[in-house]
Enzyme design. Structure first.
Site, PDB file in Angstrom:
ATOM      1  N   GLU A  46     -41.449 -51.781 -42.512  1.00 12.55           N
ATOM      2  CA  GLU A  46     -41.996 -50.567 -43.137  1.00 12.55           C
ATOM      3  C   GLU A  46     -42.187 -50.833 -44.618  1.00 12.55           C
ATOM      4  O   GLU A  46     -41.242 -51.250 -45.301  1.00 12.55           O
ATOM      5  CB  GLU A  46     -41.030 -49.388 -42.989  1.00 12.55           C
ATOM      6  CG  GLU A  46     -40.991 -48.723 -41.645  1.00 12.55           C
ATOM      7  CD  GLU A  46     -39.988 -47.578 -41.633  1.00 12.55           C
ATOM      8  OE1 GLU A  46     -39.891 -46.858 -42.654  1.00 12.55           O
ATOM      9  OE2 GLU A  46     -39.283 -47.422 -40.628  1.00 12.55           O
ATOM     10  N   ASP A  57     -35.882 -39.143 -49.270  1.00  8.75           N
ATOM     11  CA  ASP A  57     -35.235 -40.380 -49.692  1.00  8.75           C
ATOM     12  C   ASP A  57     -34.072 -40.116 -50.627  1.00  8.75           C
ATOM     13  O   ASP A  57     -34.119 -39.242 -51.493  1.00  8.75           O
ATOM     14  CB  ASP A  57     -36.253 -41.299 -50.381  1.00  8.75           C
ATOM     15  CG  ASP A  57     -37.290 -41.815 -49.414  1.00  8.75           C
ATOM     16  OD1 ASP A  57     -36.896 -42.212 -48.305  1.00  8.75           O
ATOM     17  OD2 ASP A  57     -38.485 -41.810 -49.750  1.00  8.75           O
TER      18      ASP A  57
END
Length: 259
Positions: A46, A57
């Protein structure tokens, strides 16, 4: 061609998906890190598209995005960097992971066209609403042969899980518990195990990868008990911090997980 499905057909258990942020630690590390991860044995990769407000995140990936943006990384630079990647990484699936805002600014059709031309196989946009994908973007993704990946959490309703399973031809991203990437898993072990077993019992058609809170060999192996594989991001970003040779650090990290 569906490199994602091919990867799961080739290796049905213990698949390792590594996330890293494009343009980190330095602007031109993207391709060398990608090649090193593939050579070291990562089954899927990724590439994070840095964004100034990455809601899902944790602080480690947020900081890497801040550095990457300051280095000059953006979508145009990323696509230019990746344009010849399939000459050296022909089989490893590559997914682009990020947020909807930069994609919308770039233009969804333009983004999908450029992503496909750069060799991407799939896209993960955690803030893309499922209904919007179906109504507005599904045909565009299909036209460019890009597979969407959607996140499933312990709170995701069974009917939504089945809908997600119908809408993709890649894998299901199981978020291991509450919180953001890179955080310690605060769920009780029995609760988490019950969640994974509940998903497994649904007999879904797509394979599953577990992400969030996976950071080393032990947590990777534990996650692989409940899915076809697992995703590591923040721990790998930390392994790149301050190194002189990012590709070498990437190979060491993969070896530490798979050895």
């Amino acid at each position: 061609m569906n490199r994602i499905k091919d990867a799961f057909a080739k290796k049905q258990k213990n698949l390792l998906n590594i996330y890293f942020t494009a343009g980190y630690p330095s602007l031109h590390d993207t391709v060398p890190i990608l090649k090193a991860l593939s050579e070291a044995g990562a089954d899927l990769i990724e590439i994070g598209m840095p964004f100034s407000d990455p809601l899902a995140d944790g602080p480690v990936i947020q900081q890497s995005s801040t550095v990457a943006l300051a280095n000059g990384m953006n979508l145009r630079v990323l696509f230019e960097q990746l344009k010849d990647i399939r000459a050296s990484v022909p089989e490893t699936p590559i997914l682009l992971m990020g947020y909807l805002n930069p994609v919308m600014q770039f233009g969804v059709d333009n983004f999908c066209r450029e992503a496909a031309a750069a060799g991407a196989d799939g896209v993960i946009l955690p803030d893309l609403p499922l209904d919007d994908y179906v109504a507005e973007y599904q045909d565009i993704f299909r036209r460019h042969n890009l597979r969407p990946v959607f996140l499933i959490t312990p709170q995701t309703a069974p009917e939504r899980i089945r809908r997600i399973d119908e809408l993709t031809d890649s894998f299901l991203y199981l978020v291991s518990g509450p919180g953001t990437t890179g955080g310690a898993n605060t769920q009780a072990e029995g609760v988490q195990e019950a969640y994974f077993q509940r998903i497994e019992a649904m007999n879904l058609r797509n394979p599953r990868l577990i992400g969030f809170g996976i950071g080393d060999k032990a947590s990777f192996q534990n996650a692989c008990q409940y899915a076809e594989g697992a995703i590591i991001g923040s721990a790998f970003i930390r392994a790149l911090d301050g190194v002189d040779d990012a590709p070498a650090a990437a190979k060491r990290f993969v070896s530490s997980v798979l050895a």
